[in-house]
Scaffold this active site. Structure first.
Site, short mmCIF file in Angstrom:
data_model
loop_
_atom_site.label_atom_id
_atom_site.label_comp_id
_atom_site.label_asym_id
_atom_site.label_seq_id
_atom_site.Cartn_x
_atom_site.Cartn_y
_atom_site.Cartn_z
N CYS A 57 100.26 -41.18 35.58
CA CYS A 57 100.50 -40.02 36.18
C CYS A 57 101.79 -39.46 35.74
O CYS A 57 101.93 -38.17 35.81
CB CYS A 57 100.36 -40.19 37.88
SG CYS A 57 101.26 -41.65 38.46
N CYS A 63 100.98 -47.03 42.94
CA CYS A 63 101.23 -45.94 43.29
C CYS A 63 99.94 -45.89 44.33
O CYS A 63 100.40 -45.35 45.46
CB CYS A 63 100.80 -44.89 42.31
SG CYS A 63 100.68 -43.35 42.81
N SER A 84 88.72 -34.77 43.82
CA SER A 84 89.55 -34.37 45.38
C SER A 84 89.12 -33.22 45.96
O SER A 84 88.86 -33.05 47.06
CB SER A 84 90.92 -34.49 45.15
OG SER A 84 91.48 -33.48 44.26
#
EC number: 2.8.1.13
Length: 374
Positions: free
Chosen positions: A206, A106, A22
């Protein structure tokens, strides 16, 4: 990148986790001339003081990267939404004896719904994430349609986890890493002086992180010991501490080594594998041998179907499918589409098809969608 993503004046909010993917996503978009803002999502807060929780360090890493790149950072808390839309389903599935994949939910409910809505409220034109996948816009009967494609780096492709995205979500999404290989992403990060260049990739679910899975699950679901039976003859061969701790094809943790699978002793040295569950009777079934017929199936039923294009694929058409992540695409046909479900038939037997996991269908590099194995 789609033709309608001219960077001039276009605002993009990047979902940032503190990892290298990211971070490089934000860096590349900034270099391409987009007006970039980083956004850190806090999706879990039950374990803020837990040794396994990395949220605080991840936020520190995101802030540092944003400072180096020269972009603003927003922080948003989606913990309540995550518990309601993802974690509650996760617990229900385990209670029902299935093995869910919360990362799929998610993505569709948090990262590409809550995050997308929040970004649009901030005035964004697009969102971007560090997923390894690609979006292609093409004209179909005079209208724009968006396709989800596999990443160039087949070892990192994450389209499997994105199969529940819809046209509206894909139309607003950029995946800058889709044409890159992981080694190149780390190189770009290092050349830009980003300290996360060699940061270890996150693993596991996660909200569980690196903690032992059984330890985590025991906090929310009570242990319910029961019998382990030999699927072939019904003999009791051991005891389990809860069906939720076991999944189809599992070998470790059964503690029944050395027990003969058959009365005649044939194959007595073969390992035992989980082959089935009877939730009502609280019985776990096991078989001996990796290639036992009970572990090999050519057909599965899928429910909760989602097709990215908004229409059903052809039946009796040769596609490929992944019945789990990290498996090669396997040739298959969709035999029937009835009452929101599908019958999928593979050309060759598939090992340990697992209820609750996703089966994702492809046509070449295009991800068509999929469903949940029943």
């Amino acid at each position: 990148m789609s033709s309608n993503t001219d960077p001039n004046g276009m605002k993009v909010v990047v979902g940032m986790s503190g990892g290298v993917d990211s971070s490089v996503t934000a860096l590349l978009l900034k270099q391409q001339g987009f007006d970039v803002t980083g956004l850190f999502m806090k999706n879990w807060e039950d374990d803020d003081d837990d040794e396994y929780c990395s949220t605080r360090q991840d936020l520190v890493d995101v802030a540092s990267v944003c400072d180096v790149i020269g972009i603003d950072l927003e922080v948003v808390n989606f913990s309540a939404e995550y518990k309601d839309r993802v974690f509650a389903d996760f617990l229900r599935e385990y209670e029902a004896g299935r093995t869910p994949n919360p990362d799929v939910l998610c993505n569709s409910e948090i990262k590409f719904r809550c995050f997308l809505d929040h970004a649009m409220a901030l005035g964004a034109d697009r969102i971007a994430t560090g997923h390894y996948a690609q979006v292609r816009e093409w004209a179909n009967d005079g209208r724009s349609e968006y396709q989800l494609l596999k990443a160039e780096d087949g070892t990192k492709d994450q389209s499997y986890f994105l199969y529940r995205l819809n046209q509206a979500q894909l139309a607003k999404t950029l995946f800058p890493l889709g044409a890159l290989y992981k080694r190149d992403v780390r190189r770009i990060a290092a050349e830009a002086g980003l300290h996360v260049a060699e940061k270890k990739d996150s693993t596991g679910i996660c909200f569980i992180g690196e903690r032992p899975f059984r330890e985590f699950l025991m906090r929310y679901l009570p242990m319910r010991p029961g019998e382990i039976r030999n699927l072939d003859d019904g003999r009791v061969i051991g005891e389990h501490q809860g069906l939720m701790y076991h999944t189809i094809g599992q070998r470790k943790g059964l503690h029944i080594g050395g027990i003969k699978g058959r009365q005649d002793g044939a194959g007595e040295h073969d390992a035992w594998y989980v082959a089935g569950k009877d939730v009502k009777a609280n019985v776990l079934y096991a078989v001996q041998g990796h290639e036992h017929p009970a572990l090999l199936k050519t057909r599965l039923s899928a429910t909760d179907l989602h097709w990215i294009a908004g229409r059903d694929p052809h039946t009796h058409w040769v596609y490929t499918a992944k019945p789990r992540y990290r498996t090669p695409d396997m040739p298959c046909e969709i035999e029937a589409l009835v009452d929101g479900g599908a019958e999928i038939v593979f050309a060759e037997p598939q090992w340990a098809l697992t209820p609750g996991q996703s089966v994702v269908v492809y046509e070449s590099k295009v991800c068509l969608g999929g469903g949940v194995i029943a």
